[in-house]
Design a protein around this motif. Structure first.
Motif, PDB file in Angstrom:
ATOM      1  N   ASN A 206     -40.613   8.768   4.717  1.00 55.00           N
ATOM      2  CA  ASN A 206     -39.488   8.049   5.294  1.00 55.00           C
ATOM      3  C   ASN A 206     -39.769   7.513   6.697  1.00 55.00           C
ATOM      4  OD1 ASN A 206     -37.953   8.604   3.014  1.00 55.00           O
ATOM      5  ND2 ASN A 206     -37.144  10.507   3.851  1.00 55.00           N
ATOM      6  N   LEU A 207     -40.912   7.852   7.237  1.00 53.24           N
ATOM      7  CA  LEU A 207     -41.243   7.488   8.612  1.00 53.24           C
ATOM      8  C   LEU A 207     -41.027   6.009   8.940  1.00 53.24           C
ATOM      9  CD1 LEU A 207     -42.500   8.246  11.388  1.00 53.24           C
ATOM     10  CD2 LEU A 207     -44.745   7.755  10.387  1.00 53.24           C
ATOM     11  N   PRO A 208     -41.395   5.068   8.068  1.00 54.01           N
ATOM     12  CA  PRO A 208     -41.220   3.657   8.445  1.00 54.01           C
ATOM     13  C   PRO A 208     -39.766   3.231   8.645  1.00 54.01           C
ATOM     14  CG  PRO A 208     -42.808   3.867   6.655  1.00 54.01           C
ATOM     15  CD  PRO A 208     -42.169   5.209   6.814  1.00 54.01           C
ATOM     16  N   ALA A 209     -38.801   3.985   8.093  1.00 50.85           N
ATOM     17  CA  ALA A 209     -37.416   3.501   8.114  1.00 50.85           C
ATOM     18  C   ALA A 209     -36.393   4.545   8.524  1.00 50.85           C
ATOM     19  CB  ALA A 209     -37.050   2.960   6.726  1.00 50.85           C
ATOM     20  N   ASP A 210     -36.816   5.704   9.010  1.00 51.16           N
ATOM     21  CA  ASP A 210     -35.845   6.770   9.265  1.00 51.16           C
ATOM     22  C   ASP A 210     -35.283   6.769  10.685  1.00 51.16           C
ATOM     23  OD1 ASP A 210     -37.892   7.695  10.820  1.00 51.16           O
ATOM     24  OD2 ASP A 210     -38.060   9.661   9.865  1.00 51.16           O
ATOM     25  N   TRP A 211     -35.415   5.663  11.396  1.00 54.06           N
ATOM     26  CA  TRP A 211     -35.058   5.603  12.810  1.00 54.06           C
ATOM     27  C   TRP A 211     -33.826   4.755  13.084  1.00 54.06           C
ATOM     28  CZ3 TRP A 211     -34.998   0.463  13.367  1.00 54.06           C
ATOM     29  CH2 TRP A 211     -35.812  -0.274  12.519  1.00 54.06           C
ATOM     30  N   PHE A 212     -33.271   4.104  12.049  1.00 54.45           N
ATOM     31  CA  PHE A 212     -32.311   3.021  12.312  1.00 54.45           C
ATOM     32  C   PHE A 212     -31.018   3.491  12.963  1.00 54.45           C
ATOM     33  CE2 PHE A 212     -31.088   4.560   8.184  1.00 54.45           C
ATOM     34  CZ  PHE A 212     -29.726   4.326   8.057  1.00 54.45           C
ATOM     35  N   MET A 213     -30.556   4.714  12.674  1.00 52.36           N
ATOM     36  CA  MET A 213     -29.323   5.183  13.295  1.00 52.36           C
ATOM     37  C   MET A 213     -29.493   5.361  14.799  1.00 52.36           C
ATOM     38  SD  MET A 213     -26.769   5.322  11.226  1.00 52.36           S
ATOM     39  CE  MET A 213     -25.587   6.434  11.967  1.00 52.36           C
ATOM     40  N   VAL A 214     -30.699   5.703  15.219  1.00 52.31           N
ATOM     41  CA  VAL A 214     -30.964   5.861  16.650  1.00 52.31           C
ATOM     42  C   VAL A 214     -30.812   4.511  17.361  1.00 52.31           C
ATOM     43  CG1 VAL A 214     -32.677   6.555  18.360  1.00 52.31           C
ATOM     44  CG2 VAL A 214     -32.497   7.796  16.212  1.00 52.31           C
ATOM     45  N   VAL A 215     -31.239   3.440  16.701  1.00 53.08           N
ATOM     46  CA  VAL A 215     -31.080   2.099  17.275  1.00 53.08           C
ATOM     47  C   VAL A 215     -29.608   1.776  17.455  1.00 53.08           C
ATOM     48  CG1 VAL A 215     -31.437  -0.364  16.851  1.00 53.08           C
ATOM     49  CG2 VAL A 215     -33.265   1.259  16.348  1.00 53.08           C
ATOM     50  N   TYR A 216     -28.800   2.099  16.443  1.00 52.98           N
ATOM     51  CA  TYR A 216     -27.367   1.815  16.541  1.00 52.98           C
ATOM     52  C   TYR A 216     -26.700   2.668  17.624  1.00 52.98           C
ATOM     53  CZ  TYR A 216     -27.643  -0.914  12.233  1.00 52.98           C
ATOM     54  OH  TYR A 216     -27.950  -1.870  11.288  1.00 52.98           O
ATOM     55  N   VAL A 217     -27.154   3.901  17.783  1.00 48.48           N
ATOM     56  CA  VAL A 217     -26.626   4.740  18.859  1.00 48.48           C
ATOM     57  C   VAL A 217     -26.937   4.091  20.209  1.00 48.48           C
ATOM     58  CG1 VAL A 217     -26.874   6.938  20.070  1.00 48.48           C
ATOM     59  CG2 VAL A 217     -26.672   6.922  17.586  1.00 48.48           C
ATOM     60  N   GLY A 218     -28.172   3.615  20.361  1.00 46.82           N
ATOM     61  CA  GLY A 218     -28.543   2.939  21.603  1.00 46.82           C
ATOM     62  C   GLY A 218     -27.721   1.691  21.861  1.00 46.82           C
ATOM     63  N   LEU A 219     -27.463   0.901  20.817  1.00 50.61           N
ATOM     64  CA  LEU A 219     -26.642  -0.302  20.972  1.00 50.61           C
ATOM     65  C   LEU A 219     -25.203   0.063  21.326  1.00 50.61           C
ATOM     66  CD1 LEU A 219     -27.938  -2.395  17.927  1.00 50.61           C
ATOM     67  CD2 LEU A 219     -28.312  -2.893  20.350  1.00 50.61           C
ATOM     68  N   GLY A 220     -24.698   1.146  20.727  1.00 51.99           N
ATOM     69  CA  GLY A 220     -23.349   1.592  21.043  1.00 51.99           C
ATOM     70  C   GLY A 220     -23.217   2.046  22.482  1.00 51.99           C
ATOM     71  N   ILE A 221     -24.207   2.801  22.959  1.00 50.36           N
ATOM     72  CA  ILE A 221     -24.196   3.250  24.359  1.00 50.36           C
ATOM     73  C   ILE A 221     -24.259   2.047  25.292  1.00 50.36           C
ATOM     74  CG2 ILE A 221     -25.527   4.495  26.109  1.00 50.36           C
ATOM     75  CD1 ILE A 221     -26.347   6.473  23.920  1.00 50.36           C
ATOM     76  N   SER A 222     -25.079   1.057  24.947  1.00 53.91           N
ATOM     77  CA  SER A 222     -25.184  -0.149  25.765  1.00 53.91           C
ATOM     78  C   SER A 222     -23.851  -0.889  25.816  1.00 53.91           C
ATOM     79  CB  SER A 222     -26.275  -1.063  25.202  1.00 53.91           C
ATOM     80  OG  SER A 222     -26.359  -2.264  25.933  1.00 53.91           O
ATOM     81  N   ALA A 223     -23.174  -0.958  24.653  1.00 52.77           N
ATOM     82  CA  ALA A 223     -21.865  -1.645  24.606  1.00 52.77           C
ATOM     83  C   ALA A 223     -20.835  -0.913  25.474  1.00 52.77           C
ATOM     84  CB  ALA A 223     -21.383  -1.732  23.175  1.00 52.77           C
ATOM     85  N   LEU A 224     -20.835   0.405  25.421  1.00 55.54           N
ATOM     86  CA  LEU A 224     -19.919   1.176  26.244  1.00 55.54           C
ATOM     87  C   LEU A 224     -20.206   0.982  27.726  1.00 55.54           C
ATOM     88  CD1 LEU A 224     -19.730   4.541  24.238  1.00 55.54           C
ATOM     89  CD2 LEU A 224     -17.908   2.836  24.496  1.00 55.54           C
ATOM     90  N   ASP A 225     -21.507   0.943  28.063  1.00 52.00           N
ATOM     91  CA  ASP A 225     -21.886   0.735  29.463  1.00 52.00           C
ATOM     92  C   ASP A 225     -21.385  -0.623  29.966  1.00 52.00           C
ATOM     93  OD1 ASP A 225     -23.566   1.405  31.886  1.00 52.00           O
ATOM     94  OD2 ASP A 225     -24.566  -0.431  31.237  1.00 52.00           O
ATOM     95  N   GLU A 226     -21.540  -1.660  29.151  1.00 49.85           N
ATOM     96  CA  GLU A 226     -21.073  -2.986  29.540  1.00 49.85           C
ATOM     97  C   GLU A 226     -19.552  -2.999  29.690  1.00 49.85           C
ATOM     98  OE1 GLU A 226     -22.400  -6.017  26.908  1.00 49.85           O
ATOM     99  OE2 GLU A 226     -24.537  -5.640  27.272  1.00 49.85           O
ATOM    100  N   TYR A 227     -18.865  -2.304  28.779  1.00 52.59           N
ATOM    101  CA  TYR A 227     -17.399  -2.287  28.830  1.00 52.59           C
ATOM    102  C   TYR A 227     -16.890  -1.635  30.102  1.00 52.59           C
ATOM    103  CZ  TYR A 227     -12.602  -1.029  27.646  1.00 52.59           C
ATOM    104  OH  TYR A 227     -11.238  -0.854  27.665  1.00 52.59           O
TER     105      TYR A 227
END
Length: 284
Positions: free
Chosen positions: A260-281
């Motif tokens: 699963n190594l090639p694709a098991d990271w995607f939720m971490v990306v969304y967490v990072g995008l969510g944190i970035s959105a909160l920071d901007e808000y």
């Protein structure tokens, strides 16, 4: 090591495919003509995608996601979309052609990699008997053995469909859960890089139990926020591609981290995008 010769390069190529697809998806938003760069952008995606398939052909399962991304763009006319599909698939065939021709000359079949191990492993994993070890019948050649294994696999799937689906969904659920647990949740802080092969990392149940609800569920909420803010910018392509790739591994009941190594990271990306959105808000 298989990890460094296959899994890690597949991760890099998978990232390249997704980055190029999102680039083409966002660029195509302003395309309105059949002669626009819309088609050429996706032709580049097809070439990158085919190079990834040369590392591991499993990545071919996400081709429907790329074709759907072309279809969902509103501005390009239908003729442009059809032409773009042709450009995408044409680039894939062009890049893969030398490898397929070589395979045909050497082995007599069009194959990108040796899949014989799957012909042995899949019947064993989907036999319903954890101790089952497929063995050759005396005098049986390779082709006859593979045909018998395929027949056993089909027989099991058709006679026990609920059990087969349960196997697949259980492994897929585990793989999706592990995507969230790429974050250091439920891990002893004293675990250092020297214990990176410690089996406690793979103990999903224990790690989830050891993660306080006050940490886990807010992170899930932040991940969904990341999905929401990135949706129109092509962020859905990442989640759909990774989930489909993990599902293809689950079909073979391969739920180990290496597969699963090639694709098991995607939720971490969304967490990072969510944190970035909160920071901007909050900054606004």
């Amino acid at each position: 090591s298989k990890m460094f010769l296959s899994d890690l390069p597949m991760l890099w190529m998978f990232l390249a495919v997704l980055n190029s697809a999102i680039w083409a998806y966002r660029k195509s938003g302003s395309s309105v003509s059949i002669r626009s760069p819309f088609t050429s952008h996706w032709t580049i995606v097809g070439a990158v995608f085919a190079l990834a398939a040369l590392v591991r052909s499993q990545v071919l399962v996400i081709l429907p996601v790329l074709m759907l991304a072309i279809l969902l763009r509103r501005k390009p006319e239908n003729r442009a979309k059809i032409l773009t599909w042709i450009g995408l698939c044409g680039a894939i065939v062009l890049v893969l052609a030398p490898a397929l021709i070589r395979s045909r000359v050497i082995t007599g079949t069009f194959a990108l990699e040796d899949t014989s191990i799957h012909g042995f492993e899949l019947p064993r994993r989907l036999s319903g008997n954890p101790n089952y070890e497929p063995t050759r019948i005396k005098g049986e050649n390779d082709e006859e053995f593979m045909d018998r294994m395929s027949a056993e696999l089909i027989r099991f799937a058709t006679s026990r469909p609920r059990e087969t689906v349960s196997f697949i969904l259980n492994h897929w659920t585990k793989a999706l859960s592990e995507s969230m647990l790429v974050l250091p949740l439920g891990i002893d802080p004293t675990l250092t890089w020297r214990e990176r092969t410690d089996p406690s990392y793979q103990d999903i149940t224990r790690r989830m139990n050891d993660t306080p609800a006050g940490i886990f569920y807010p992170l899930i909420a932040v991940a969904f926020l990341g999905i929401a803010v990135s949706w129109k910018r092509g962020g859905w392509i990442v989640g759909a591609s990774c989930a489909l790739y993990l599902l293809s591994s689950a079909f073979g009941r391969y739920s180990g981290w290496r597969f699963n190594l090639p694709a098991d990271w995607f939720m971490v990306v969304y967490v990072g995008l969510g944190i970035s959105a909160l920071d901007e808000y909050f900054r606004a």
